[in-house]
Structure formats: C-alpha cells, structure tokens
Scaffold this active site. Sequence first.
Site, mmCIF file in Angstrom:
data_model
loop_
_atom_site.group_PDB
_atom_site.id
_atom_site.type_symbol
_atom_site.label_atom_id
_atom_site.label_comp_id
_atom_site.label_asym_id
_atom_site.label_seq_id
_atom_site.Cartn_x
_atom_site.Cartn_y
_atom_site.Cartn_z
ATOM 1 N N SER A 118 66.690 0.550 94.018
ATOM 2 C CA SER A 118 65.321 1.562 93.996
ATOM 3 C C SER A 118 64.488 0.795 94.564
ATOM 4 C CB SER A 118 64.975 1.781 92.409
ATOM 5 O OG SER A 118 63.506 2.418 92.284
ATOM 6 N N TYR B 125 62.553 -0.613 83.900
ATOM 7 C CA TYR B 125 63.441 -0.036 85.018
ATOM 8 C C TYR B 125 63.174 -0.619 86.208
ATOM 9 C CZ TYR B 125 65.109 3.623 88.175
ATOM 10 O OH TYR B 125 65.661 4.342 89.192
#
Length: 284
Positions: free
Chosen positions: A167, A180
């Site tokens: 990501s 995250y």
Amino acid sequence: MLPFKIDLTGKTVVITGGGGVLCSEFAYNLAECGANIALLDIRPDNAQIVADKIIGAGGKAIAVATDVLNKESLVNARNIIKEKFGLGDILINGAGGNSPKCTTTKEYLFSEDLENHNSEIITFFDLLPENIKFVFDLNFTGAMLTTQVFAKDMANRKDCAILNISSMNAFTPLTKIPAYSAAKAAVSNFTQWLAVHFSKVGIRVNAMAPGFFVTDQNRNMLFNADGTPTERTGKILAATPMGRFGEPKELIGALLWLCCPEASGFVNGVVVPVDGGFNAYSGV
C-alpha cells in the site's frame, strides 16, 4: 479488456481475499490468460460470485472458504486446490484491511483531547492492543501463513511467483490508521526478505502498492451517505497529481508483468507503486 495478454494456460493462481474488489479484478484477468483460479476468502459467498462469473465466461475457478489466520484452514484450502487443479504456481496475498477500532478520530492529538476526554473521540491512547493485533495479523501474519502453506509446493518448480499487496501506507503512513500503516510497511519489508530467502529455489517475490482505489472497505471513508466526497477524499485527490482515484483495471498491467516470467524473470524483491503519482508528490 486485457491491456496485453500473457499465457498462463495450465497454471494455477491462488488469490487470498479473492472476493474483494481489487482481487476479483485480478482473478478475472488472470483467468482470461488461461489460468486456473483458486479464490480464497473468509466470505465464501463473495468468492463464489467471482468464480461463477469466471466459469460463465469459459474459465476455470473455484471458491474456497478460508481464514488466512488459521493454518489448518489454509492447509485444507491447499488440499482442495491440489485435488482440483494441482499445485499452485502463483500466489497472490491479497487478503487484508483496516478496522474502525484501529482508527483515530482526529489526524492530530491536541492538548484538549487529553485534558477533557470525550468518549466520542478515539485517540492513539484509546487503541486497544487486541484490535491493533487483529489488523496487523490480517495484513502481515495472514500473508506469512499463506506463504508458508503454498510456497513449499512452489520450491524448485519452474516459473513460480508470489505477489504481495502492499500500500501507499508502506512508503508514507496515512493519518488515523497506525496499525494498517505499520502492517503494510511490514508486508513490503517481508516481500524483500522473501525474495532473498527464496532466490535459490526459484520463487520470485514482488509486491504492488496500490494508491487510492474505491473499495467496499474504504467507501464510507471516502464518500458521505449522500454520495458527496468526504474531507479525506479532498486531501487524497489534492495529493494525487493525476487528481482522481484509480480504476481496478489500471492495476492489471503491473499484475500481468509481475506474473509473467518472460517479462519479469529478473525482477525480484520490488514494490511497485500504482498510485497516480501520489508517492512522487511532495505537496509543494
């Protein structure tokens, strides 16, 4: 429509999180290249919808209910896939996500948040270890366990590859979502570690780092109930030079390149941003 086509006839692709928006797009396109697709998801109904669509288009696919945090569940999935399609050739670790329980209310901590505690405001100090652990495990430990189960069958076989889904958080952490962000940074680091560790047994390991794509998980963060963009969407698009969200199909070129040994046979241990310039932009 494929941007270009590679030949994966007879190859078996295992995709965790296969019922999700991005991973289902991967599945459709890899199936069009002739691969057998095994869709692993804790939500089997979602994965079955994808499998049915692939089969309806003349491809080969199965959906397998799988918990990537349970090694026994993964071994069971591996056995089902082996019986149906044979050993896996390509593994895509796509399962992951965040949780509202691991999200701070504000981007910054202010003194008044400490002095006058408001139960409706979640600060960093309110995040519970068990919730942090769940998000970290879902993104990192799930990829590790899945790789342990499936990579053993790939060792010393020709043209096997692993693709992790990282990501933009792995490059620069986003506000509000510390677990995250940390987990995706771990995925990128793990990708490099695996690439070195598996290099003598012929398994290439790379990752893609998508920028901002609208998915089921982030839709409520990006859009209000009436469909208007949230403040966070405004910030994201202002920091993305191309000024828009990505479309799932725009990940497919990188996907096919990294899965094709003829195209990327000497590419190993890289994390490829597909982000509309987000990672390149300093904000100035």
